[in-house]
Write a protein that holds these residues in place. Structure first.
Motif, mmCIF file in Angstrom:
data_model
loop_
_atom_site.group_PDB
_atom_site.id
_atom_site.type_symbol
_atom_site.label_atom_id
_atom_site.label_comp_id
_atom_site.label_asym_id
_atom_site.label_seq_id
_atom_site.Cartn_x
_atom_site.Cartn_y
_atom_site.Cartn_z
ATOM 1 N N LYS A 50 41.203 2.310 -33.891
ATOM 2 C CA LYS A 50 41.545 2.891 -35.181
ATOM 3 C C LYS A 50 40.781 2.124 -36.261
ATOM 4 C CE LYS A 50 45.725 4.058 -36.153
ATOM 5 N NZ LYS A 50 45.155 5.288 -36.724
ATOM 6 N N GLY A 51 40.684 2.764 -37.443
ATOM 7 C CA GLY A 51 39.988 2.086 -38.533
ATOM 8 C C GLY A 51 38.688 2.752 -38.925
ATOM 9 N N GLU A 110 47.957 0.512 -41.008
ATOM 10 C CA GLU A 110 48.371 1.351 -39.877
ATOM 11 C C GLU A 110 49.036 0.509 -38.788
ATOM 12 O OE1 GLU A 110 45.084 4.947 -40.097
ATOM 13 O OE2 GLU A 110 44.674 3.226 -38.826
ATOM 14 N N SER A 114 41.982 12.633 -40.898
ATOM 15 C CA SER A 114 41.908 14.079 -41.106
ATOM 16 C C SER A 114 42.902 14.862 -40.254
ATOM 17 C CB SER A 114 40.479 14.546 -40.800
ATOM 18 O OG SER A 114 40.138 14.187 -39.471
ATOM 19 N N THR A 115 43.607 14.219 -39.335
ATOM 20 C CA THR A 115 44.590 14.911 -38.498
ATOM 21 C C THR A 115 45.986 14.848 -39.127
ATOM 22 O OG1 THR A 115 43.270 14.075 -36.654
ATOM 23 C CG2 THR A 115 45.310 15.188 -36.073
ATOM 24 N N LYS A 165 38.835 12.711 -28.563
ATOM 25 C CA LYS A 165 39.333 11.328 -28.603
ATOM 26 C C LYS A 165 39.989 10.886 -27.303
ATOM 27 C CE LYS A 165 38.547 11.793 -33.080
ATOM 28 N NZ LYS A 165 39.544 11.574 -34.097
ATOM 29 N N GLY A 220 38.482 5.062 -40.774
ATOM 30 C CA GLY A 220 38.663 5.291 -42.210
ATOM 31 C C GLY A 220 39.080 4.020 -42.943
ATOM 32 N N ALA A 221 38.954 2.884 -42.256
ATOM 33 C CA ALA A 221 39.218 1.557 -42.843
ATOM 34 C C ALA A 221 40.691 1.316 -43.208
ATOM 35 C CB ALA A 221 38.323 1.331 -44.072
ATOM 36 N N CYS A 222 41.592 1.995 -42.515
ATOM 37 C CA CYS A 222 43.028 1.870 -42.855
ATOM 38 C C CYS A 222 43.835 1.095 -41.820
ATOM 39 C CB CYS A 222 43.637 3.263 -42.988
ATOM 40 S SG CYS A 222 42.946 4.212 -44.328
ATOM 41 N N ASP A 228 50.280 8.931 -36.331
ATOM 42 C CA ASP A 228 48.980 8.530 -36.870
ATOM 43 C C ASP A 228 47.849 9.098 -36.006
ATOM 44 O OD1 ASP A 228 47.074 7.261 -38.404
ATOM 45 O OD2 ASP A 228 47.918 5.257 -38.187
ATOM 46 N N ASP A 251 40.715 7.086 -33.474
ATOM 47 C CA ASP A 251 39.289 7.366 -33.264
ATOM 48 C C ASP A 251 38.991 7.600 -31.790
ATOM 49 O OD1 ASP A 251 38.400 7.088 -36.020
ATOM 50 O OD2 ASP A 251 39.077 5.023 -35.797
ATOM 51 N N SER A 287 46.790 7.772 -41.414
ATOM 52 C CA SER A 287 45.640 8.173 -42.236
ATOM 53 C C SER A 287 44.658 9.005 -41.410
ATOM 54 C CB SER A 287 44.889 6.935 -42.721
ATOM 55 O OG SER A 287 45.778 5.955 -43.131
HETATM 56 O O1 R5P Z 1 41.283 4.219 -40.623
HETATM 57 C C1 R5P Z 1 41.502 5.360 -40.242
HETATM 58 C C2 R5P Z 1 42.431 5.713 -39.188
HETATM 59 O O2 R5P Z 1 42.555 4.782 -38.163
HETATM 60 C C3 R5P Z 1 42.397 7.153 -38.687
HETATM 61 O O3 R5P Z 1 43.655 7.420 -38.196
HETATM 62 C C4 R5P Z 1 41.353 7.390 -37.612
HETATM 63 O O4 R5P Z 1 40.077 7.060 -38.132
HETATM 64 C C5 R5P Z 1 41.344 8.821 -37.098
HETATM 65 O O5 R5P Z 1 41.050 9.714 -38.098
HETATM 66 P P1 R5P Z 1 40.787 11.264 -37.836
HETATM 67 O O6 R5P Z 1 42.124 11.890 -37.561
HETATM 68 O O7 R5P Z 1 40.157 11.751 -39.106
HETATM 69 O O8 R5P Z 1 39.857 11.364 -36.675
#
Ligand code: R5P
Length: 249
Positions: free
Chosen positions: A100-101, A109, A33-34, A127, A103-105, A87, A90, A31
């Motif tokens: 991670k989390g 995950e 934006s990547t 990151k 995005g609350a997933c 995946d 953060d 989950s």
């Molecule tokens: O709950 C969300 C996930 O762990 C995402 O994979 C994490 O927040 C990274 O997301 P992004 O690629 O948007 O930084």
């Protein structure tokens, strides 16, 4: 496209090129934006390559992504062994522990990470840190069953040393964030010393009754791909080797 966006795409494309192989049939999709760039690159492998493959989502967002990309959707209860899961994260430390989390997933995950023969992280350069909690300061995401949230918060404040732990509130809805599993999220910041070896605090949080899952993934990944501003990709491996690679075509 901004530098950060370009870095996410670079990381995702490089990771897919190296880890999503023709023989892979069951693929976990994370989950954030990547991950859309992961799916974009997988689609670019072509219809023939994706025929007979099944894609397992980590939540509502990745399910939509799989369906809208016209890839075959499955679930982990039907496919408990996954060839490779890719995946976002953060934050990732030098030993490939990660938070991670955001995005609350992270519950789903972590299940898909554990189910995978190979678990790969993709992220932009922000990151890539020595210790968790460097740039991502909002704290460790913790999924809790709703009726236990106040008790878990108290435990975090008074027993586990996170006095600033808070219930995550929704932005365009009154009240707390509710996860895809119907639970709440607590964000718990910890001092640097607890992040030096995050496995210990992860296990302590997990032992609190009412906690469903902790957004600390300790040494689960085989490799982490970070897109850099200069168009290169830094790859950190589970044996602590670091590789610098040029961008894919
Ligand atoms: O709950 C969300 C996930 O762990 C995402 O994979 C994490 O927040 C990274 O997301 P992004 O690629 O948007 O930084």
């Amino acid at each position: 496209m901004s530098n950060i966006e370009a870095s996410k795409k670079l990381a995702a494309y490089t990771a897919v090129d190296r880890h999503v192989k023709p023989e892979h049939r069951i693929i976990g999709i994370g989950s954030g934006s990547t991950v859309p760039y992961v799916v974009e690159r997988i689609v670019q492998q072509g219809e023939e390559a994706n025929k007979g493959r099944v894609f397992i989502p980590t939540g509502f967002q990745s399910k939509e992504l799989i369906v809208s990309s016209k890839l075959a959707l499955g679930d982990v209860d039907e496919y408990p062994t996954i060839d490779v899961t890719l995946d976002g994260a953060d934050e990732v430390d030098y030993q490939l522990n990660c938070v991670k989390g955001g995005g609350a997933c992270h519950l789903r995950e972590k299940v898909l990470a554990e189910a995978a023969n190979t678990f790969i992280l993709v992220a932009d350069y922000r990151k890539n840190v020595q210790y968790l909690g460097t740039n991502f300061v909002q704290g460790v995401p913790i999924e809790v069953v709703p009726f236990a949230y106040a008790k878990v918060l108290q435990n975090l404040h008074h027993i586990l040393g996170s006095p600033n732990a808070v219930l995550r509130m929704a932005v365009k809805k009154a009240g707390p964030v509710v996860t895809d599993n119907g639970n709440f999220i607590i964000d718990a910041p910890f001092p640097r010393e607890k992040m030096l070896d995050p496995y210990i605090i992860m296990a302590q949080i997990k032992m609190l009754t009412g906690v469903v899952e902790v957004g600390l993934f300790c040494r689960m990944a085989k490799a982490a791909y970070f897109g850099n501003e200069d168009g290169t990709v830094t790859v950190r491996w589970d044996d602590e080797k670091v590789e610098q690679v040029a961008a894919p075509e």
